[in-house]
Design an enzyme around this catalytic site. Sequence first.
Site, PDB file in Angstrom:
ATOM      1  CB  CYS A  52       6.737   4.533  10.302  1.00  0.00           C
ATOM      2  SG  CYS A  52       6.311   3.736  11.860  1.00  0.00           S
TER       3      CYS A  52
ATOM      4  CG  ASP B  23       8.477  -0.214   4.584  1.00  0.00           C
ATOM      5  OD1 ASP B  23       8.334   0.601   5.514  1.00  0.00           O
ATOM      6  OD2 ASP B  23       9.104  -1.281   4.700  1.00  0.00           O
TER       7      ASP B  23
ATOM      8  CG  HIS C 215       9.766   1.390   8.307  1.00  0.00           C
ATOM      9  ND1 HIS C 215       8.514   0.971   7.903  1.00  0.00           N
ATOM     10  CD2 HIS C 215       9.652   1.724   9.609  1.00  0.00           C
ATOM     11  CE1 HIS C 215       7.687   1.033   8.936  1.00  0.00           C
ATOM     12  NE2 HIS C 215       8.344   1.485   9.984  1.00  0.00           N
TER      13      HIS C 215
END
Length: 374
Positions: A75, A277, A279
């Site tokens: 990430c 994000d 993820h």
Amino acid sequence: SVLSRYENQITILSDYLEEFPETDEPVWILGRHHHLNTDKSKLLLDISARLWFTYRRKFSPIGGTGPSSDAGWGCMLRCGQMMLAQALICRHLGRDWQWEKHKKQPEEYHRILRCFLDRKDCCYSIHQMAQMGVGEGKSIGEWFGPNTVAQVLKKLALFDEWNSLAVYVSMDNTVVIEDIKKMCWCPPQGSSAAHSSAHLHRSALGRNKNTAGFCTGWKPLLLIIPLRLGINHINPVYIDAFKECFKMPQSLGALGGKPNNAYYFIGFLGNELIYLDPHTTQSFVDSEENGTVDDQSFHCQQAPHRMKIMNLDPSVALGFFCKEECDFDNWCSLVQKEILKQQSLRMFELVQKHPPHWPPFIPPTKPEVTTTGA
């Protein structure tokens, strides 16, 4: 099971402004402000235009035998890619460039995207970043922090002749103006013989055959400032200065998040940060035969996430892009005015001269012998 744990359901773009509260406060996104009550559509376009890099699966194994997905560990690498991609967009297309679905985009856009595809021969791929991280003490598959990803980008940029960026990563919370100008300044054509050797080297790096011609003097600057804004939690004294950084026209946002969960922060509303994000796990995408890239999965078409600034882990890295020397001079003025004006605890220092107790500053150059993965 690991992949499914990190899978996120992508929602529809039209949903995502409903989550913003009713407010007259401006929303700041990478140096631009928007008002929710008058230009929601512009805000939506501005956020969706940022290149969004997420976990991917089914790419060729890193190093030939390593992982074929970065779900669960990549990430911060993806956030570093997003910050760098924003710098390249500003460099080639301008900050106000907008992305629209199914609209034909310029060749520079596809060339930028190709720098980040999940292939070992792409300059800023997950393969290159993970393998370059080995030199920073990180095993492939190990989580990076903001400073590590900054150091990796600094090294990889030395091999990227098309974008020809000067990447400066600050040390000890200190930005040295003299060192940055020494690194970015490329002597013009016709300089004295004493400078000819350095000039030949730098002009070769600075040459952009498609758009820029010969080096014009200043290598575009990617400035990354790793910071620790507290011990276990962010110190409230830094909040106003941190928010001011997103207002600067040179802003590339910030890398950070929570322990082992990295986010790319692109702006704020009140005391909430807005972030992309990484993820979400998507399948590997390669370029088409004509060199274009199916880019639907590289733009965030889901609700932008928000988090309270006080929930931010204190380990962060700020990013700024200065295409011309005047942009850097303007940034220095803004820092003096908006960040250093208070005599309380400073977020970082900006000094004119290289500190005498530091080792001499030597601008980095491309190694003669490349390391594995570079």
